[in-house]
Design an enzyme around this catalytic site. Structure first.
Site, mmCIF file in Angstrom:
data_model
loop_
_atom_site.group_PDB
_atom_site.id
_atom_site.type_symbol
_atom_site.label_atom_id
_atom_site.label_comp_id
_atom_site.label_asym_id
_atom_site.label_seq_id
_atom_site.Cartn_x
_atom_site.Cartn_y
_atom_site.Cartn_z
ATOM 1 N N HIS A 165 1.708 5.059 0.444
ATOM 2 C CA HIS A 165 1.226 6.043 1.434
ATOM 3 C C HIS A 165 0.370 5.356 2.496
ATOM 4 O O HIS A 165 -0.690 5.835 2.880
ATOM 5 C CB HIS A 165 0.422 7.160 0.764
ATOM 6 C CG HIS A 165 1.036 7.694 -0.479
ATOM 7 N ND1 HIS A 165 2.288 8.282 -0.495
ATOM 8 C CD2 HIS A 165 0.601 7.705 -1.760
ATOM 9 C CE1 HIS A 165 2.586 8.636 -1.730
ATOM 10 N NE2 HIS A 165 1.589 8.302 -2.517
ATOM 11 N N THR A 192 0.832 -1.205 0.000
ATOM 12 C CA THR A 192 0.000 0.000 0.000
ATOM 13 C C THR A 192 0.866 1.253 0.000
ATOM 14 O O THR A 192 1.599 1.505 0.960
ATOM 15 C CB THR A 192 -0.923 0.013 1.243
ATOM 16 O OG1 THR A 192 -1.540 -1.258 1.352
ATOM 17 C CG2 THR A 192 -1.981 1.081 1.121
HETATM 18 N N1 RBF Z 1 -7.255 -1.146 -0.372
HETATM 19 C C1 RBF Z 1 -7.253 -1.968 0.677
HETATM 20 O O1 RBF Z 1 -8.347 -2.253 1.245
HETATM 21 N N2 RBF Z 1 -6.106 -2.505 1.159
HETATM 22 C C2 RBF Z 1 -4.890 -2.226 0.606
HETATM 23 O O2 RBF Z 1 -3.871 -2.759 1.101
HETATM 24 C C3 RBF Z 1 -4.841 -1.356 -0.506
HETATM 25 N N3 RBF Z 1 -3.674 -1.051 -1.096
HETATM 26 C C4 RBF Z 1 -3.655 -0.190 -2.152
HETATM 27 C C5 RBF Z 1 -2.440 0.154 -2.764
HETATM 28 C C6 RBF Z 1 -2.425 1.045 -3.822
HETATM 29 C C7 RBF Z 1 -1.093 1.399 -4.466
HETATM 30 C C8 RBF Z 1 -3.634 1.595 -4.292
HETATM 31 C C9 RBF Z 1 -3.638 2.594 -5.439
HETATM 32 C C10 RBF Z 1 -4.809 1.254 -3.710
HETATM 33 C C11 RBF Z 1 -4.859 0.372 -2.648
HETATM 34 N N4 RBF Z 1 -6.081 0.010 -2.034
HETATM 35 C C12 RBF Z 1 -6.081 -0.832 -0.975
HETATM 36 C C13 RBF Z 1 -7.369 0.427 -2.607
HETATM 37 C C14 RBF Z 1 -7.952 1.674 -1.986
HETATM 38 O O3 RBF Z 1 -8.473 1.392 -0.693
HETATM 39 C C15 RBF Z 1 -9.084 2.196 -2.888
HETATM 40 O O4 RBF Z 1 -10.068 1.201 -3.020
HETATM 41 C C16 RBF Z 1 -8.612 2.574 -4.307
HETATM 42 O O5 RBF Z 1 -7.497 3.419 -4.217
HETATM 43 C C17 RBF Z 1 -9.738 3.265 -5.109
HETATM 44 O O6 RBF Z 1 -10.144 4.467 -4.467
#
Ligand code: RBF
Length: 299
Positions: A219, A217
């Site tokens: 940030h 993830t």
């Molecule tokens: N959502 C999660 O629930 N858990 C994660 O570990 C997670 N990691 C992400 C890493 C990146 C680089 C991005 C761009 C998104 C991630 N998201 C994760 C999704 C985030 O919560 C959200 O659904 C999306 O960014 C769409 O707004």
């Protein structure tokens, strides 16, 4: 429904009462809230499991074991049904009394499950009257409505959290028809869906489930701060309890452990905490509405 069990002992004279009181205090029983009227007095002596109460000036006791309950009508019905099923019809006479007022502002009935072995069940007339110190919620979800928000990201984890949360509600007496499940893309979206559900006022509690893994993830800190802030803000501003089941983990292995493998299931824990908080809110509101002290229990 059961609140506590009290073993009572009516002392034969005031001097015997005083001696026994000194004795039981000396051996380490913790003093409870003592009471006194013009003609009688009592001194509960507490132990971690229940209490033993000395009485002075009480002429008639319904039984030597007093079981304090809530919903005494239901308890009476259940006791009666049990007797009718377990005891031959010709032996039923006198084995259970009607619910009647007592001398201590409460109602009671007595039952002899075995001839000669009598127990009394009782309930305060004022339903908000209870033992002081702490307001505490029950873990009964019967009749409660829940919204569950679950993130699809890291579904291998979040689906387990969802199963845990459902398990927590159903095993606490909740109904599947009273549960709305909302799926959102990721943890980032959980707070906004939780808030939308809470604002409908159709749910007694909201359960939030997601999983952020640091390694994957970008940030990470900024995202999880915002997710938890958003869920907390929704809870504060809507007044609807929100259980927090968004995992923030270093690795997938750690996440799996918290989703039921080794370290319990955080979805289950979030659901149970939500059930408790719904009841805590109800007790606080009931106390405020009645203009009296809310029901409390020994802390
Ligand atoms: N959502 C999660 O629930 N858990 C994660 O570990 C997670 N990691 C992400 C890493 C990146 C680089 C991005 C761009 C998104 C991630 N998201 C994760 C999704 C985030 O919560 C959200 O659904 C999306 O960014 C769409 O707004």
């Amino acid at each position: 429904m059961i609140k506590g069990i009290t073993f009572v002992h009516a002392a034969s004279t005031p001097a015997v009462y005083d001696t026994l009181h000194r004795y039981f205090s000396a051996v380490g029983l913790e003093p409870g809230r003592a009471w006194q009227t013009d003609v009688s007095r009592g001194a509960p002596l507490l132990a971690p499991v229940g209490s033993f109460e000395l009485l002075d000036g009480i002429a008639h006791l319904p039984a030597e074991v007093l079981i304090e309950v809530t919903a005494i009508d239901d308890v009476h019905l259940a006791a009666k049904q049990w007797l009718e099923q377990s005891v031959a019809a010709q032996d039923l006479a006198g084995r259970i009394s009607n619910i009647a007022p007592t001398t201590w502002k409460s109602f009671a009935f007595t039952i002899e499950p075995v001839p000669g072995v009598r127990f009394a069940f009782w309930q305060w007339q004022d339903p908000l009257r209870g033992k002081p110190l702490a307001i505490e919620g029950d873990l009964s979800a019967a009749g409660m409505r829940f919204g569950i928000v679950v993130a699809r990201w890291n579904a291998v984890i979040t689906e387990r959290l969802l199963q845990g949360a459902l398990d927590g509600i159903l095993r606490s007496g909740g109904n599947r028809q009273d549960i709305e499940i909302v799926r959102v893309p990721g943890a980032w979206e959980v707070a906004s869906a939780a808030r939308a559900l809470a604002e409908t006022k159709r749910y007694d509690g909201i359960i939030t489930l997601g999983c952020l893994i640091r390694g994957e993830t970008a940030h990470y800190e900024a995202i999880y701060n915002e997710v938890s802030r958003g869920i907390g803000q929704s809870q504060q501003e809507t007044g609807v309890p929100h259980g927090f089941g968004v995992l923030t983990c270093e690795t997938l292995e750690q996440a799996l452990n918290r989703a039921g493998i080794k370290a319990g299931n955080k979805g289950f824990e979030a659901a149970v905490a939500t059930i408790e908080m719904v009841d805590v809110h109800r007790r606080i509101d009931a106390g405020a509405a009645a203009g009296s002290e809310p029901d409390r229990r020994p802390a």
